[in-house]
Design an enzyme around this catalytic site. Structure first.
Site, short mmCIF file in Angstrom:
data_model
loop_
_atom_site.label_atom_id
_atom_site.label_comp_id
_atom_site.label_asym_id
_atom_site.label_seq_id
_atom_site.Cartn_x
_atom_site.Cartn_y
_atom_site.Cartn_z
N HIS A 161 50.05 40.44 43.97
CA HIS A 161 51.02 40.55 45.05
C HIS A 161 50.79 41.79 45.91
CE1 HIS A 161 55.33 40.79 46.60
NE2 HIS A 161 54.99 39.55 46.86
N LYS A 163 49.34 44.36 48.73
CA LYS A 163 48.85 44.32 50.11
C LYS A 163 48.16 45.65 50.37
CE LYS A 163 52.40 41.23 50.16
NZ LYS A 163 53.46 41.11 49.14
N ASP A 168 36.29 52.25 55.08
CA ASP A 168 35.30 53.33 54.98
C ASP A 168 35.64 54.34 53.90
OD1 ASP A 168 33.75 52.24 56.99
OD2 ASP A 168 34.69 53.41 58.58
N HIS A 339 61.91 42.01 54.91
CA HIS A 339 60.89 41.91 53.86
C HIS A 339 60.42 43.27 53.38
CE1 HIS A 339 56.93 40.64 52.07
NE2 HIS A 339 57.69 39.63 51.66
N LYS A 341 59.91 46.58 51.38
CA LYS A 341 60.16 46.98 49.98
C LYS A 341 60.16 48.51 49.95
CE LYS A 341 57.68 42.88 49.80
NZ LYS A 341 58.40 41.96 49.08
N ASP A 346 67.40 60.93 48.17
CA ASP A 346 67.86 62.24 48.65
C ASP A 346 67.24 62.66 49.98
OD1 ASP A 346 69.34 62.29 46.36
OD2 ASP A 346 68.02 63.67 45.27
#
Length: 421
Positions: A161, A163, A168, A339, A341, A346
């Site tokens: 899952h 991404k 380089d 979407h 996440k 603080d």
């Protein structure tokens, strides 16, 4: 007749034994996710990184990329790649942005650039065979994570899952964006999702190159190395970053420990933005204890009408009443899929990555979340929270308690499958 009955019982027993064996191999033992510490997250950072099996790396810069702008920057950087592009993702469909990305990767490969593409076999099932052929014909190496081969029979529920893009060996992109046209635009209506990713530069990129290599080696057995992939990287900024991604045998995965321990370290406020919020009982207790310490805890998520998977939202609803009674403030956004996440602590530390706040991400999937100590980034992420929460609906405890029987039935029914959703 008796013979066939005995054969059926034996076959069923063998099936259950096989399931138990596979479950025991893949399961992660729960740990007590509590930290008794008088320090705040800034002082505890080396311990937080160590507990998540990483090292806190100073001297990095972070660029926040929101909504469709992510693809503008990503495609530009891919087209400028000189030595290598390593691309890992879960969801890639045959679409406009997918074809543009494939063309950019193919063009780099034709110039001699080393292009490696790792796709989750489940999430990229709709990429389209023509897109894969285009990339491979140009010289891209394309591999699929946990395809349907017999060797993966015990792993088919485990998905990549993450991404992640590393260019380089000097810059990396991490976040929640998927390769689907609904991630274009600016979340202006239901056709376009909201999401955030980050572009990072600095010494942490060596670690992220290693993250890509983990699953690439597992699927292809190919090793890569040298200064072209792991160069000596100078300081580019003041952000201190550590990466949580490992799933040690028999122990809690790093992303789970990261999120839970960070909650225990909060002293003033917690802001969570997550599309699939189904906290475990231990996390609910930790959030309630944070409220008792005087921490302002707020969670923003899509409503069932804004979600791409209403079943997940209903499963999350099952624990809303307990969260509300603990003093956690919950907000549902009805206008489109949020979407991102993201969690901030603080106003100084942020978690950004691919991990949902649910059992599938914390226990089963291969995930990647960055823990970033950078006050400016945390402030910008909190500003995104405030912008969306202004149009969200806050969940009221008394009204929620009076919701209809049909709603409650769906909540409890879908929660039975929360580990699979």
């Amino acid at each position: 007749m008796i013979y066939w009955s005995l054969w059926g019982i034996a076959s069923l027993a063998l099936l259950f034994l096989l399931i138990a064996i596979i479950w025991s191999i893949r399961r992660h033992r729960d740990v007590s996710l509590r930290v008794d510490c008088g320090e705040g997250i800034e002082q505890f950072l080396p311990s937080l990184a160590g507990l998540t099996l990483g090292t806190s790396v100073p001297g990095n810069s972070v660029e926040l990329l929101e909504n469709g702008r992510y693809f503008d920057v990503l495609l530009g950087r891919i087209r400028a790649a000189e030595h290598s592009v390593h691309f890992e993702t879960f969801l890639w469909k045959d679409c406009t942005v997918g074809r543009a990305l494939a063309a950019a990767l193919a063009e780099r490969a034709r110039t001699g650039c080393q292009v490696r593409v790792l796709l989750d076999a489940n999430g990229a099932a709709e990429i389209g065979p023509a897109t894969v052929r285009q990339m491979r014909a140009a010289g891209c190496k394309v591999a699929f994570f946990h395809d349907g081969a017999l060797r993966n029979i015990g792993l088919l529920n485990e998905r990549d899952h993450r991404k992640l893009v590393v260019i380089d060996g000097r810059e990396a992109f991490v976040g929640g964006h998927c390769i689907v046209d609904t991630w274009l635009g600016n979340a202006q209506d239901r056709r376009f999702n909201a999401d955030v990713s980050v572009r990072v530069r600095g010494p942490i990129v060596n670690t992220l190159q290693g993250v890509f290599s983990e699953n690439w080696i597992g699927e292809t057995t190919e090793l890569f190395g040298g200064d072209g992939y792991f160069p000596r990287l100078p300081r580019t900024g003041d952000a201190c970053i550590h990466a949580a991604y490992l799933k040690p045998e028999g122990s809690a995965p790093a992303v789970k420990i990261l999120h839970h321990v960070a909650i225990c370290l909060a002293r003033a406020r917690i802001r969570i933005q997550n599309p699939y919020f189904i906290p475990q009982p231990a996390a609910i207790d930790a959030l309630g204890e944070a409220v008792n310490r005087g921490v302002d805890v707020r969670v923003l998520m899509p409503s069932t009408s804004g979600s791409d998977n209403p079943m997940v939202q209903h499963a999350g609803h099952r624990n809303f009443e307990k969260l509300l009674r603990c003093g956690v403030r919950l907000f549902e956004y009805p206008h489109t899929l949020l979407h991102q996440k993201v969690m901030t602590i603080d106003g100084v530390w942020s978690a950004v990555g691919s991990s949902n706040f649910d059992d599938r991400s914390f226990e089963t999937n291969d995930e990647l979340t960055l823990g970033i100590l950078d006050r400016d980034l945390a402030g910008r992420l909190d500003a995104i929270f405030d912008r969306y929460v202004a149009r969200a609906d806050e969940v009221d405890l008394h009204a929620w308690h009076r919701r209809g029987a049909w709603h409650k039935l769906k909540d409890n029914t879908f929660y039975l499958f929360h580990e699979l959703l």
